[in-house]
Design an enzyme around this catalytic site. Structure first.
Site, PDB file in Angstrom:
ATOM      1  N   LYS A   1      32.481 -49.238 -70.492  1.00 15.88           N
ATOM      2  CA  LYS A   1      33.221 -49.289 -71.758  1.00 15.88           C
ATOM      3  C   LYS A   1      33.243 -50.716 -72.289  1.00 15.88           C
ATOM      4  CE  LYS A   1      37.763 -47.806 -73.612  1.00 15.88           C
ATOM      5  NZ  LYS A   1      39.076 -47.191 -73.241  1.00 15.88           N
TER       6      LYS A   1
ATOM      7  N   SER B   1      43.297 -42.598 -72.146  1.00  8.70           N
ATOM      8  CA  SER B   1      41.955 -42.842 -72.672  1.00  8.70           C
ATOM      9  C   SER B   1      40.783 -42.558 -71.732  1.00  8.70           C
ATOM     10  CB  SER B   1      41.844 -44.275 -73.169  1.00  8.70           C
ATOM     11  OG  SER B   1      42.406 -44.358 -74.448  1.00  8.70           O
TER      12      SER B   1
ATOM     13  N   SER C   1      40.405 -43.207 -75.993  1.00 11.36           N
ATOM     14  CA  SER C   1      39.518 -44.172 -76.600  1.00 11.36           C
ATOM     15  C   SER C   1      38.178 -44.354 -75.884  1.00 11.36           C
ATOM     16  CB  SER C   1      40.221 -45.522 -76.670  1.00 11.36           C
ATOM     17  OG  SER C   1      40.474 -46.015 -75.367  1.00 11.36           O
TER      18      SER C   1
HETATM   19  N1  GLN Z   1      45.669 -42.598 -77.421  1.00  5.76           N
HETATM   20  C1  GLN Z   1      46.477 -43.620 -76.861  1.00  5.76           C
HETATM   21  C2  GLN Z   1      46.618 -44.754 -77.827  1.00  5.76           C
HETATM   22  O1  GLN Z   1      46.100 -44.660 -78.882  1.00  5.76           O
HETATM   23  C3  GLN Z   1      45.937 -44.060 -75.546  1.00  5.76           C
HETATM   24  C4  GLN Z   1      44.878 -45.067 -75.648  1.00  5.76           C
HETATM   25  C5  GLN Z   1      44.404 -45.575 -74.312  1.00  5.76           C
HETATM   26  O2  GLN Z   1      44.697 -44.999 -73.271  1.00  5.76           O
HETATM   27  N2  GLN Z   1      43.706 -46.698 -74.349  1.00  5.76           N
HETATM   28  O3  GLN Z   1      47.227 -45.737 -77.553  1.00  5.76           O
END
Ligand code: GLN
Length: 483
Positions: free
Chosen positions: A77, A176, A152
């Site tokens: 990532k 994410s 994400s």
């Molecule tokens: N969807 C969550 C957010 O927008 C989690 C994102 C993540 O785990 N990086 O913060």
């Protein structure tokens, strides 16, 4: 076909010299070249470096020292630092930034003979649930390319699902890793907070962030967790424990295990197709001897609200370092303050700016007590409530996401609806506990993720249970129709 093998199978063929490290790399690079235009998983692929990695991996094999993942290509990532390879966090503010060092997880992967394939797309600074907040490109779900891969870590999930990489690393702050794994029909594992070093992970919410694997099998997740975890003096929150061991992964039994079903994670928001698949998985597991009990964890109801105070608060502080002076491009302006203002105005996307403002507000004098402090109190309560459940039960089972993959564009104008989708995954980050998502079937042709949560530090036990669950579910490893 090489790209259809699991990482464990590929590594065995590499160790026995049936396949060379260069062949394994070629197969994946070819596929990326042919198909990634369609899927949009990768932000950077550095072929030259990858072939160098493959050469070092082959030397390990030739010395007869191959480990369980030696020679296996790994996608990373793009919020995880890679020495010499651009790391942008899918943000314009880091365009062209080339880290002079590897994140600890990357160092460890390379030491195990893994080959860094490239950097994957994400929501800018990992803030999002669909990967549509990337400043660079759209990533498509391999099950239906009109749909989002989740986020994400959408690029990591989609590339593993589409067999462009055997496995990938992602990060999980509020879901994410698990949520995109769920939407793409693969396995996503978030270890206990502190078991995997965050050194070199670009920080979003430092008390919540954790790196972990996205793979097509539980075994691969356990192997990659083993390679990348363990104590690291470079991360002050790293726990002084041995790496997550995969030694007893296959030695467990589901018979007699006690599982809790928190009714708050089966709320009305769970769509009926998802609910049906989860319920049929529960039936299968009952036949395997798992005992299920419905429980109540009332604080879960406040999870999304409190997470969306704590995570932005930490982000507002963490992202202060992106000022155009130390990293990335710098906007023109008059004087220091004006340069920083312009750089941040031009460099950050909308969602990131919104979170910096919300976080700064929640931490400001007069509001700290009303928002941040209260959120921390709810977090502490949530942890207590979960600990009570773990004192009686071996694991918690729930859906990973209340919905299957939604259409690209469907939720971009409704950030609140998008955030509400996170309610099943957020508790694991708030409580630091390990969580894993695996595929349990399809609803209208789209994968449904089953989430298993375990007590903090019981990563090995959770993986062992997940392996047992994967073996008993008929559809756990089904694949999309891909070219
Ligand atoms: N969807 C969550 C957010 O927008 C989690 C994102 C993540 O785990 N990086 O913060």
């Amino acid at each position: 076909m090489i790209t259809q093998l699991s990482a464990a199978e590929l590594a065995k063929k590499i160790a026995s010299k049936e396949i060379s490290c260069a062949e394994a790399l070629d197969a994946h690079l070819d596929r990326i070249e042919k198909l990634d235009e369609q899927y949009g998983c990768f932000l950077a692929v550095d072929r030259e470096r990858a072939y160098e990695d493959a050469k070092s991996a082959q030397a390990i094999v030739d010395r007869g020292e191959a480990g369980p993942l030696t020679g296996v290509p790994l996608a990373v990532k793009d919020n995880i630092s890679t020495d010499g390879i651009e790391t942008t966090c899918a943000s314009k503010i880091l365009k062209g930034y080339i880290p002079p060092f590897d994140a600890t997880v990357v160092t460890k992967s390379k030491a195990a003979g893994m080959v860094i394939l490239g950097k994957t797309n994400l929501d800018e600074f990992a803030m999002g649930t669909s990967t549509e907040n990337s400043a660079y490109k759209i990533t498509r779900n391999p099950w239906d390319t009109t749909r989002a891969p989740g986020g994400s870590s959408g690029g990591s999930a989609a590339c593993v699902s589409a067999e462009l990489a055997p496995l990938a690393l992602g990060s999980d702050t509020g879901g994410s890793i698990r949520q995109p794994a769920s939407l793409c029909g693969i396995v996503g594992f978030k270890p206990t907070y502190g078991r995997c070093s965050r050194y070199g992970l670009v920080a979003f919410g430092s008390s919540l962030d954790q790196i972990g694997p996205l793979t097509r099998t539980v075994e691969d997740a356990a192997l990659l967790a083993e390679v990348t975890s363990g104590h690291d003096p470079m991360d002050s929150t790293s726990i002084e424990m041995a790496p997550i061991s995969s030694a007893n992964l296959k030695n467990g039994s589901l018979k007699g295990l006690k599982a809790a079903l928190p009714k708050e994670l089966f709320a009305d928001a769970i769509n009926s197709g998802v609910r049906a698949q989860i319920e049929s998985a529960i039936e299968v597991l009952k036949n395997e001897g798992v005992e299920f009990t419905e429980v109540s964890i009332p604080s879960i109801e406040y999870g999304v609200t409190t997470y969306y105070i704590i995570a932005p608060a930490e982000a507002s502080s963490n992202l202060a370092r992106f000022d155009g002076i130390r990293y990335g491009p710098r906007s023109e302006g008059k004087g220091h303050i004006n340069v920083v203002e312009r750089t941040r105005a031009e460099g950050f996307g909308h969602e990131v700016k919104a979170r910096i403002m919300i976080g700064t507000y929640a931490l400001s004098a007069g509001y700290y007590d009303a928002f941040y402090l209260r959120a921390q109190q709810v977090r502490a309560l949530m942890k207590q409530e979960f600990d009570k459940v773990y004192a009686e039960y071996d694991f918690i089972l729930s859906p990973t996401s209340p919905v299957t993959a939604f259409k690209l564009g469907e939720l971009v104008d409704d950030p609140l609806a998008l955030k509400l989708l996170d309610f099943c995954t957020i508790p694991a980050n708030m409580g630091g506990m390990p969580g894993i998502s695996l595929n349990c079937g399809l609803a209208e042709g789209l994968p449904v993720g089953l989430q298993l949560l375990g007590a903090p530090l019981q990563d090995e036990k959770l993986l062992q249970i997940a392996y047992g669950v994967e073996q008993s579910l008929p559809n756990a490893t089904q694949r999309p129709q891909i070219p």
